[in-house]
Write a protein that holds these residues in place. Structure first.
Motif, PDB file in Angstrom:
ATOM      1  N   LYS A 155       0.810  -1.214   0.000  1.00 57.24           N
ATOM      2  CA  LYS A 155       0.000   0.000   0.000  1.00 57.24           C
ATOM      3  C   LYS A 155       0.848   1.271   0.000  1.00 57.24           C
ATOM      4  O   LYS A 155       0.331   2.361   0.061  1.00 57.24           O
ATOM      5  N   PHE A 198       0.629   8.853   2.225  1.00 59.99           N
ATOM      6  CA  PHE A 198      -0.436   8.004   2.777  1.00 59.99           C
ATOM      7  C   PHE A 198      -1.496   7.775   1.722  1.00 59.99           C
ATOM      8  O   PHE A 198      -1.924   8.679   1.039  1.00 59.99           O
ATOM      9  N   LEU A 213      -5.287   5.833   1.218  1.00 59.83           N
ATOM     10  CA  LEU A 213      -6.420   5.155   1.843  1.00 59.83           C
ATOM     11  C   LEU A 213      -6.939   4.106   0.890  1.00 59.83           C
ATOM     12  O   LEU A 213      -7.299   4.384  -0.234  1.00 59.83           O
ATOM     13  N   SER A 216     -14.344  11.463   3.522  1.00 61.27           N
ATOM     14  CA  SER A 216     -14.161  10.014   3.570  1.00 61.27           C
ATOM     15  C   SER A 216     -15.490   9.364   3.960  1.00 61.27           C
ATOM     16  O   SER A 216     -16.233   9.904   4.796  1.00 61.27           O
ATOM     17  N   ASN A 247      -1.272  16.244   2.902  1.00 64.67           N
ATOM     18  CA  ASN A 247      -1.068  14.999   3.640  1.00 64.67           C
ATOM     19  C   ASN A 247      -1.425  15.139   5.112  1.00 64.67           C
ATOM     20  O   ASN A 247      -1.770  14.158   5.763  1.00 64.67           O
ATOM     21  N   GLU A 255      -4.950  14.155   5.295  1.00 63.67           N
ATOM     22  CA  GLU A 255      -5.115  12.745   4.963  1.00 63.67           C
ATOM     23  C   GLU A 255      -4.680  11.855   6.123  1.00 63.67           C
ATOM     24  O   GLU A 255      -5.237  10.776   6.330  1.00 63.67           O
ATOM     25  N   ASN A 256      -3.699  12.303   6.879  1.00 66.22           N
ATOM     26  CA  ASN A 256      -3.279  11.536   8.054  1.00 66.22           C
ATOM     27  C   ASN A 256      -4.399  11.437   9.078  1.00 66.22           C
ATOM     28  O   ASN A 256      -4.490  10.458   9.826  1.00 66.22           O
ATOM     29  N   ARG A 293      -6.826   8.519   8.688  1.00 59.84           N
ATOM     30  CA  ARG A 293      -6.406   7.201   9.168  1.00 59.84           C
ATOM     31  C   ARG A 293      -7.232   6.748  10.363  1.00 59.84           C
ATOM     32  O   ARG A 293      -7.580   5.579  10.475  1.00 59.84           O
ATOM     33  N   ALA A 312     -10.445   5.490   9.133  1.00 59.81           N
ATOM     34  CA  ALA A 312     -10.282   4.214   8.436  1.00 59.81           C
ATOM     35  C   ALA A 312     -10.107   3.070   9.427  1.00 59.81           C
ATOM     36  O   ALA A 312     -10.695   1.992   9.266  1.00 59.81           O
ATOM     37  N   LEU A 313      -9.312   3.287  10.474  1.00 60.28           N
ATOM     38  CA  LEU A 313      -9.133   2.257  11.499  1.00 60.28           C
ATOM     39  C   LEU A 313     -10.432   2.004  12.246  1.00 60.28           C
ATOM     40  O   LEU A 313     -10.769   0.862  12.575  1.00 60.28           O
TER      41      LEU A 313
END
Length: 491
Positions: free
Chosen positions: A28, A46, A48, A228, A410, A413-414, A417, A420-421
């Motif tokens: 990834k 990063f 996704l 997201s 970024n 975008e971090n 995460r 997403a988790l």
């Protein structure tokens, strides 16, 4: 001509198949390593990626349903605290002078608290004193100290326990039903409905803080935006709804705001950015170019080099020479930004080095994009990569004009995460209101993370104070302004 079209079609289909294989089986990372020489300082990006969670979802939902069936929530009023839990006795005396007064009893209030790895009970003992009989009314009054304000009115949880529940779920992505099992091992059985009620109380307490955070970002002059997906169970439907978390970040203050919306259309950012003026940085999603968002007067839209690099990284297998050239040149821009951070340059120095070193690279690369776009098939992977960057090149180059602007988004975008988790663990929000609650906690915990603040210590301190805190001074409690009044639990 027909052969050219067929070749373009074959390249496009081959690229799509390779992308699917890469998503399923491949690494990834988007880190670019030139073939000539490896650069260990090259920045990584990063990305996704979606993960098929159908099987995991079925297992977790069945386990959760079984847990609820075996341990149904009971509406029995205030829950009794187990006798086996350790008690911390806190004696509270009236602030008035009690000399010569007769103690006539005590008021005892127990609340459940938590320190990492341990549940215990705070036992508040408030002595009651009888004042002398009032000669005029003939009534004896009782003197007793006030009980400290509870985070949740008439509730048993203290701030430490509530903070830990929030951190477990929204920072460490531990679903409530797993937390229930852990607290049961520590000696206390908590019902899911009880914890859900506590979470609603937390939401009410922290909503003014969440609104204040949004106002701070709206009033800044530089905002990064992203979005997201998040699955949400409809109140009246069994099928999950596809909602969206819209993220807004102020890179200067290093704060982030999650805003839940039911869709990905323009209504969300139009409402949030209604009065925004300044620089808006986002990816190539066309909603950000809307006339009431990035296209309105007073807003300057700029784009992200991480996204432009991403397309060329994907086209490496189809046109290595062109792809590596672009990636190598953009990597030089990132090296300049890395030097700026390492040397901690001020605004004047940043503008100077960007003008001297980055501007010529951007100008040269812009011409290279124009020349090479005419030499490739527009529908090929390299054609799409060049087309994406060329169409946005002016906005991709805009970051060098202000010292506080960043080369990419970024940073925001971090923050995705965490979402997403969370999706991989709790899979969906139970309702639209639940998704809004997720947005609130993700916002505050995200701000804690960017300021190296322990979110447990922050939330514990805030939940102890906010009910008595003046509303006009609410911004003082935001993570980037926060000054704790209590000592750290580890101190």
């Amino acid at each position: 001509e027909e052969n050219v079209l067929l070749k373009e079609r074959i390249d496009s289909l081959s690229f799509q198949i390779a992308e699917m294989k890469r998503l399923i089986f491949g690494a990834k990372s988007e880190r670019f390593i030139p073939s000539a020489a490896s650069d260990p300082a090259a920045p990584s990006l990063f990305m996704l990626d979606g993960v098929d969670a159908v099987q995991t979802s079925q297992i977790l939902v069945k386990e959760h349903a079984k847990n609820i069936k075996e341990n149904p929530a009971k509406a029995t009023g205030r829950q009794m605290l187990p006798e086996n839990l350790e008690r911390e006795v806190i004696e509270i005396l009236p602030v008035e002078d009690t000399t010569g007064l007769i103690k006539i009893g005590e008021e005892i209030t127990e609340r459940l608290d938590y320190i990492p790895g341990k549940l215990y009970v705070k036992r508040y003992v408030r002595s009651k004193f009888a004042l002398p009989i009032d000669a005029y009314t003939g009534v004896t009054r009782v003197l007793i100290a006030a009980l400290p304000t509870a985070p949740i009115e008439k509730g048993i949880p203290e701030a430490g326990l509530l903070a830990q529940i929030c951190v477990d779920k929204y920072a460490d992505h531990l679903p409530i039903y797993r937390q229930i099992k852990r607290y049961e091992r520590l000696g206390m059985r908590l019902n899911a409905s009880t914890i859900n009620g506590w979470m609603e109380g937390i939401n009410m307490l922290l909503t003014p803080l969440y609104m204040a955070l949004g106002s701070v970002i709206k009033n800044s002059n530089y905002v990064q935006a992203d979005e997201s997906p998040i699955k949400v169970l409809e109140d009246t439907k069994a099928k999950a709804h596809q909602g969206y978390m819209w993220l807004y970040r102020d890179p200067v203050k290093r704060i982030v705001y999650f805003d839940y919306q039911k869709g990905r259309d323009s209504s969300g950012p139009i409402g949030f950015l209604e009065n925004f003026q300044g620089y808006l940085q986002a990816d190539g999603y066309n909603v950000y170019e809307h006339s009431q968002i990035g296209g309105k007067a007073g807003v300057q839209l700029l784009h992200c080099h991480a996204h432009s690099r991403r397309y060329f990284e994907k086209s490496l297998d189809y046109d290595k020479v062109r792809s590596e050239y672009f990636l190598s040149e953009v990597q030089k821009l990132y090296d300049i930004e890395r030097a700026i951070r390492e040397k901690k340059m001020d605004g004047e120095q940043i503008l100077k080095i960007r003008t001297e070193k980055a501007k010529p690279i951007l100008a040269s690369l812009g011409e290279w994009l124009k020349q090479n776009y005419e030499q490739v098939l527009p529908g090929s992977p390299i054609g799409k990569a060049i087309g994406y960057a060329l169409q946005r090149w002016d906005r991709l180059s805009l970051y060098i004009t202000q010292p506080y602007l960043e080369i990419d988004s970024n940073g925001i975008e971090n923050q995705v995460r965490a979402l997403a988790l969370g999706r991989r663990n709790f899979l969906f929000a139970g309702s639209h209101h639940g998704a809004e609650r997720i947005a609130l906690l993700y916002s505050l915990i995200g701000c804690c993370n960017t300021h190296d603040i322990n979110p447990y210590e922050y939330l514990k301190d805030i939940l102890q104070r906010i009910a008595d805190h003046p509303y006009k001074q609410i911004e003082a409690l935001l993570p980037h302004n926060w000054q704790p009044l209590t000592a750290s639990p580890s101190a």
